[in-house]
Design a protein around this motif. Structure first.
Motif, short mmCIF file in Angstrom:
data_model
loop_
_atom_site.label_atom_id
_atom_site.label_comp_id
_atom_site.label_asym_id
_atom_site.label_seq_id
_atom_site.Cartn_x
_atom_site.Cartn_y
_atom_site.Cartn_z
N THR A 2 0.43 -0.86 0.06
CA THR A 2 0.57 -0.30 -0.08
C THR A 2 0.45 0.62 0.51
O THR A 2 1.88 1.18 0.53
CB THR A 2 -1.14 0.57 1.23
N VAL A 3 0.62 2.18 -0.41
CA VAL A 3 1.15 3.59 -0.02
C VAL A 3 1.63 3.40 1.01
O VAL A 3 2.54 4.62 1.33
CB VAL A 3 -0.12 4.92 -0.71
N ILE A 4 0.84 3.33 2.17
CA ILE A 4 0.86 3.36 3.36
C ILE A 4 2.83 3.12 3.95
O ILE A 4 3.31 3.07 4.76
CB ILE A 4 -0.21 3.10 5.09
N ASP A 9 8.45 2.77 4.38
CA ASP A 9 9.90 2.22 4.11
C ASP A 9 10.65 3.58 3.80
O ASP A 9 12.12 3.90 4.33
CB ASP A 9 9.69 1.32 3.01
N VAL A 10 10.11 5.20 3.06
CA VAL A 10 10.48 5.63 2.82
C VAL A 10 11.09 6.43 4.38
O VAL A 10 12.14 6.66 4.19
CB VAL A 10 10.07 6.40 1.74
N LEU A 11 10.16 6.27 4.94
CA LEU A 11 10.45 7.18 5.91
C LEU A 11 11.46 6.76 6.70
O LEU A 11 12.65 7.76 7.59
CB LEU A 11 9.40 7.58 7.11
N THR A 12 11.98 5.59 6.89
CA THR A 12 12.97 5.06 7.75
C THR A 12 14.05 4.63 6.76
O THR A 12 14.80 4.96 7.67
CB THR A 12 11.79 3.56 7.69
N TRP A 70 -1.00 14.45 6.38
CA TRP A 70 -1.06 13.42 6.95
C TRP A 70 0.34 12.65 6.54
O TRP A 70 0.89 12.10 7.70
CB TRP A 70 -2.21 12.13 5.35
N PHE A 71 1.30 13.23 5.63
CA PHE A 71 2.64 12.94 5.37
C PHE A 71 3.71 13.00 7.18
O PHE A 71 4.06 12.16 7.62
CB PHE A 71 2.79 13.58 4.23
#
Length: 111
Positions: A2-4, A9-12, A70-71
């Motif tokens: 999912t996008v979430i 993953d990107v945030l990590t 949300w971001f």
């Protein structure tokens, strides 16, 4: 995926990057108070966009601002070492429960 999950993953990945090269790293580097300030700013922008949309019947700016909110809340969760799935699990727990009942139960839990 999912996008979430992709955003998680990107945030990590970017959390410990160079703050000069990554907005996510810059937010984490500045700390919790700065992240909370951004969440507050984005919340205000959502409110303003929604009020404007009520008069224009164009919701595109509301969608844009909610995405920003949300971001930034995802960054907040990441900073607190919580995955977005924790929020999804909480929402799932609430499914089928009246909002009024859920709120009353929450009040009782915090007395």
């Amino acid at each position: 995926m999912t996008v979430i999950e992709m955003l998680e993953d990107v945030l990590t990945e970017r959390r410990h990057d160079d703050p000069e090269k990554s907005y996510v790293a810059k937010l984490h580097h500045k700390g919790l108070d700065h992240i909370l300030k951004k969440v507050g700013e984005e919340t205000t922008e959502v409110v303003i966009a929604a009020k404007d949309a009520a008069h224009s019947e164009n919701n595109s700016n509301v969608i844009y601002e909610v995405a920003d909110l949300w971001f930034h809340t995802l960054v907040l969760l990441s900073h607190l070492n919580e995955p977005p799935s924790a929020v999804l699990k909480e929402l799932e727990r609430r499914l089928g429960t009246s909002g009024l009942v859920e709120k009353a139960n929450r009040k009782d839990d915090h007395d």
